[in-house]
Design a protein around this motif. Structure first.
Motif, PDB file in Angstrom:
ATOM      1  N   SER A  85       0.952  -1.173   0.071  1.00 36.42           N
ATOM      2  CA  SER A  85      -0.061   0.084   0.069  1.00 36.42           C
ATOM      3  C   SER A  85       0.917   1.129   0.022  1.00 36.42           C
ATOM      4  CB  SER A  85      -0.887  -0.026   1.115  1.00 36.42           C
ATOM      5  OG  SER A  85      -0.441  -0.178   2.313  1.00 36.42           O
ATOM      6  N   ALA A  86       0.448   2.427  -0.565  1.00 36.13           N
ATOM      7  CA  ALA A  86       1.256   3.620  -0.701  1.00 36.13           C
ATOM      8  C   ALA A  86       0.448   4.705  -0.389  1.00 36.13           C
ATOM      9  CB  ALA A  86       1.704   3.760  -2.298  1.00 36.13           C
ATOM     10  N   LYS A  87       0.836   5.674   0.256  1.00 33.83           N
ATOM     11  CA  LYS A  87      -0.117   6.985   0.614  1.00 33.83           C
ATOM     12  C   LYS A  87      -0.336   7.914  -0.593  1.00 33.83           C
ATOM     13  CE  LYS A  87       1.577   7.805   5.274  1.00 33.83           C
ATOM     14  NZ  LYS A  87       2.181   8.571   6.313  1.00 33.83           N
ATOM     15  N   ILE A  88       0.757   7.692  -1.733  1.00 30.73           N
ATOM     16  CA  ILE A  88       0.623   8.476  -2.958  1.00 30.73           C
ATOM     17  C   ILE A  88       0.194   7.306  -3.991  1.00 30.73           C
ATOM     18  CG2 ILE A  88       1.685   9.959  -4.595  1.00 30.73           C
ATOM     19  CD1 ILE A  88       3.196  11.244  -2.384  1.00 30.73           C
ATOM     20  N   LYS A  89      -0.743   7.339  -4.680  1.00 29.12           N
ATOM     21  CA  LYS A  89      -1.276   6.291  -5.691  1.00 29.12           C
ATOM     22  C   LYS A  89      -1.207   7.208  -6.977  1.00 29.12           C
ATOM     23  CE  LYS A  89      -4.162   3.225  -5.084  1.00 29.12           C
ATOM     24  NZ  LYS A  89      -3.095   2.138  -5.832  1.00 29.12           N
ATOM     25  N   THR A  90      -0.315   6.672  -7.939  1.00 30.91           N
ATOM     26  CA  THR A  90      -0.565   7.210  -9.439  1.00 30.91           C
ATOM     27  C   THR A  90      -0.449   6.051 -10.275  1.00 30.91           C
ATOM     28  OG1 THR A  90       1.829   7.515  -9.682  1.00 30.91           O
ATOM     29  CG2 THR A  90       0.671   9.448  -8.763  1.00 30.91           C
ATOM     30  N   ASP A  91      -0.818   6.102 -11.461  1.00 28.81           N
ATOM     31  CA  ASP A  91      -0.684   4.994 -12.468  1.00 28.81           C
ATOM     32  C   ASP A  91       0.543   4.486 -12.572  1.00 28.81           C
ATOM     33  OD1 ASP A  91      -3.362   5.343 -12.897  1.00 28.81           O
ATOM     34  OD2 ASP A  91      -3.248   6.642 -14.641  1.00 28.81           O
ATOM     35  N   LYS A  92       1.791   5.529 -12.679  1.00 28.36           N
ATOM     36  CA  LYS A  92       2.909   5.211 -12.857  1.00 28.36           C
ATOM     37  C   LYS A  92       3.509   4.446 -11.579  1.00 28.36           C
ATOM     38  CE  LYS A  92       7.565   7.567 -13.326  1.00 28.36           C
ATOM     39  NZ  LYS A  92       8.167   8.831 -13.349  1.00 28.36           N
ATOM     40  N   ILE A  93       2.907   4.786 -10.323  1.00 27.62           N
ATOM     41  CA  ILE A  93       3.453   4.142  -9.128  1.00 27.62           C
ATOM     42  C   ILE A  93       2.818   2.719  -9.065  1.00 27.62           C
ATOM     43  CG2 ILE A  93       3.131   4.360  -6.678  1.00 27.62           C
ATOM     44  CD1 ILE A  93       3.758   7.347  -6.711  1.00 27.62           C
ATOM     45  N   ASP A  94       1.687   2.493  -9.430  1.00 25.64           N
ATOM     46  CA  ASP A  94       0.965   1.204  -9.290  1.00 25.64           C
ATOM     47  C   ASP A  94       1.585   0.116 -10.347  1.00 25.64           C
ATOM     48  OD1 ASP A  94      -0.762   2.225  -7.610  1.00 25.64           O
ATOM     49  OD2 ASP A  94      -2.352   2.441  -8.841  1.00 25.64           O
ATOM     50  N   SER A  95       1.924   0.864 -11.697  1.00 22.38           N
ATOM     51  CA  SER A  95       2.695   0.025 -12.496  1.00 22.38           C
ATOM     52  C   SER A  95       4.077  -0.603 -12.110  1.00 22.38           C
ATOM     53  CB  SER A  95       2.282   0.401 -13.944  1.00 22.38           C
ATOM     54  OG  SER A  95       3.583   1.668 -13.967  1.00 22.38           O
ATOM     55  N   MET A  96       4.854   0.378 -11.591  1.00 25.08           N
ATOM     56  CA  MET A  96       5.754   0.117 -11.185  1.00 25.08           C
ATOM     57  C   MET A  96       5.837  -0.813  -9.854  1.00 25.08           C
ATOM     58  SD  MET A  96       9.028   2.841  -9.612  1.00 25.08           S
ATOM     59  CE  MET A  96       7.923   3.293  -8.197  1.00 25.08           C
ATOM     60  N   VAL A  97       5.100  -0.532  -8.958  1.00 24.39           N
ATOM     61  CA  VAL A  97       4.968  -1.498  -7.964  1.00 24.39           C
ATOM     62  C   VAL A  97       4.590  -2.936  -8.313  1.00 24.39           C
ATOM     63  CG1 VAL A  97       3.341  -2.194  -5.897  1.00 24.39           C
ATOM     64  CG2 VAL A  97       4.228   0.073  -5.953  1.00 24.39           C
ATOM     65  N   LEU A  98       3.693  -3.099  -9.315  1.00 18.19           N
ATOM     66  CA  LEU A  98       3.556  -4.430  -9.952  1.00 18.19           C
ATOM     67  C   LEU A  98       4.682  -5.114 -10.267  1.00 18.19           C
ATOM     68  CD1 LEU A  98      -0.141  -3.824 -11.527  1.00 18.19           C
ATOM     69  CD2 LEU A  98       0.457  -5.542  -9.666  1.00 18.19           C
ATOM     70  N   ALA A  99       5.405  -4.275 -11.214  1.00 24.75           N
ATOM     71  CA  ALA A  99       6.706  -4.844 -11.993  1.00 24.75           C
ATOM     72  C   ALA A  99       7.718  -5.161 -10.798  1.00 24.75           C
ATOM     73  CB  ALA A  99       7.303  -3.680 -12.867  1.00 24.75           C
ATOM     74  N   HIS A 100       8.001  -4.479  -9.571  1.00 19.24           N
ATOM     75  CA  HIS A 100       8.623  -5.012  -8.708  1.00 19.24           C
ATOM     76  C   HIS A 100       8.418  -5.986  -7.767  1.00 19.24           C
ATOM     77  CE1 HIS A 100      11.780  -1.907  -8.650  1.00 19.24           C
ATOM     78  NE2 HIS A 100      11.074  -1.044  -8.555  1.00 19.24           N
ATOM     79  N   LEU A 101       7.235  -6.262  -7.672  1.00 24.49           N
ATOM     80  CA  LEU A 101       6.546  -7.329  -6.893  1.00 24.49           C
ATOM     81  C   LEU A 101       6.767  -8.672  -7.738  1.00 24.49           C
ATOM     82  CD1 LEU A 101       3.139  -6.120  -5.380  1.00 24.49           C
ATOM     83  CD2 LEU A 101       5.062  -6.792  -4.095  1.00 24.49           C
ATOM     84  N   LEU A 102       6.562  -8.309  -9.135  1.00 17.16           N
ATOM     85  CA  LEU A 102       6.712  -9.546  -9.992  1.00 17.16           C
ATOM     86  C   LEU A 102       8.218 -10.120 -10.146  1.00 17.16           C
ATOM     87  CD1 LEU A 102       5.348 -11.151 -12.037  1.00 17.16           C
ATOM     88  CD2 LEU A 102       5.926  -9.452 -13.969  1.00 17.16           C
ATOM     89  N   ARG A 103       8.966  -8.934 -10.176  1.00 19.97           N
ATOM     90  CA  ARG A 103      10.607  -9.238 -10.204  1.00 19.97           C
ATOM     91  C   ARG A 103      11.023 -10.064  -8.610  1.00 19.97           C
ATOM     92  NH1 ARG A 103      15.168  -6.666  -8.394  1.00 19.97           N
ATOM     93  NH2 ARG A 103      13.817  -5.011  -7.326  1.00 19.97           N
ATOM     94  N   ALA A 104      10.336  -9.577  -7.511  1.00 19.54           N
ATOM     95  CA  ALA A 104      10.799 -10.402  -6.397  1.00 19.54           C
ATOM     96  C   ALA A 104       9.889 -11.616  -6.317  1.00 19.54           C
ATOM     97  CB  ALA A 104      10.447  -9.181  -5.094  1.00 19.54           C
ATOM     98  N   ASP A 105       8.940 -12.005  -7.187  1.00 21.87           N
ATOM     99  CA  ASP A 105       8.355 -12.983  -7.119  1.00 21.87           C
ATOM    100  C   ASP A 105       7.178 -13.009  -5.876  1.00 21.87           C
ATOM    101  OD1 ASP A 105       7.116 -15.626  -7.760  1.00 21.87           O
ATOM    102  OD2 ASP A 105       8.451 -16.692  -6.557  1.00 21.87           O
TER     103      ASP A 105
END
Length: 233
Positions: A85-105
């Motif tokens: 979860s993040a205090k600041i939510k933008t489309d850019k941040i959301d897609s980046m978070v998904l990519a990082h979670l994917l990279r970290a399995d």
């Protein structure tokens, strides 16, 4: 390995593409057309895995990603929010978070039914929607009829107003002009919905025909073809 996070929206999506070290080398807003999605994967030599959340109409983007990615994962949106979860939510941040979670399995995956099951579920949902609508209209008609308790009912007519005898009776009873117009309009909706539900029943029959498991489920007392197919999916 390349990792693609997609924040999917109705008219556009935001994508983030990163490598195994977490370095972003492609990022931005794209359209949701097949052509736009294909450009995300142009020139990517390493295997690519993509992730999209199971939001409204996720199947459109998921199916398009399957055309170009080596693997596609469907993320459970509530569990993703719990993990990152993040205090600041933008489309850019959301897609980046998904990519990082994917990279970290760390993607909390949601179940992805195959296209046949998705089609069947859509048909079943539509039939349930028509039935709910019909129930609402029937309740409105009952309320309207109950305003005129002195109207004599046809002898032998069953309690159900919506059988053949009841429908004929409602079309013939003498009501004040405005009430008559209201009732006629409601009866037209009922008849239209009856036809839609019959068409849905035929569709359900075609989708379940030859399915031995659905046939077996119908041997349970009270389980017909619709509920048999509903239980099966």
């Amino acid at each position: 390995m390349n990792y693609v996070g997609i924040d999917y929206h109705k008219k556009y999506s935001h994508i983030t593409v990163m490598d195994e070290r977490g370095e972003i080398f492609r990022e931005g807003r794209i359209g949701n057309s097949v052509e736009s999605v294909s450009k995300v994967f142009e020139g990517l030599e390493d295997p690519t895995v993509a992730v999209v959340e199971a939001t409204r109409n996720w199947t459109l983007m998921y199916d398009r990603l399957e055309m170009f990615a080596d693997e596609v994962k469907l993320a459970h949106p509530m569990k993703v929010k719990a993990i990152a979860s993040a205090k600041i939510k933008t489309d850019k941040i959301d897609s980046m978070v998904l990519a990082h979670l994917l990279r970290a399995d760390l993607i909390p995956e949601a179940h992805v039914p195959n296209k046949e099951i998705r089609t069947i579920r859509s048909v079943l949902r539509q039939r349930m929607f028509f039935v709910r609508m019909r129930t609402m209209v029937k309740n409105r008609i009952h309320t309207l009829i109950d305003r005129y308790p002195d109207i004599e009912r046809v002898k032998g007519m069953k309690a159900d107003l919506f059988g053949k005898t009841g429908m004929r009776w409602m079309k013939s009873i003498d009501l004040p002009p405005e009430a008559r117009k209201l009732l006629d309009a409601e009866l037209e909706v009922i008849e239209a919905l009856n036809e839609r539900i019959k068409a849905s029943d035929r569709w359900v029959y075609e989708l379940s025909k030859g399915n031995e498991e659905v046939e077996l489920l119908q041997t349970i007392p009270g389980i017909g073809r619709f509920f048999g197919l509903l239980l099966w999916v």
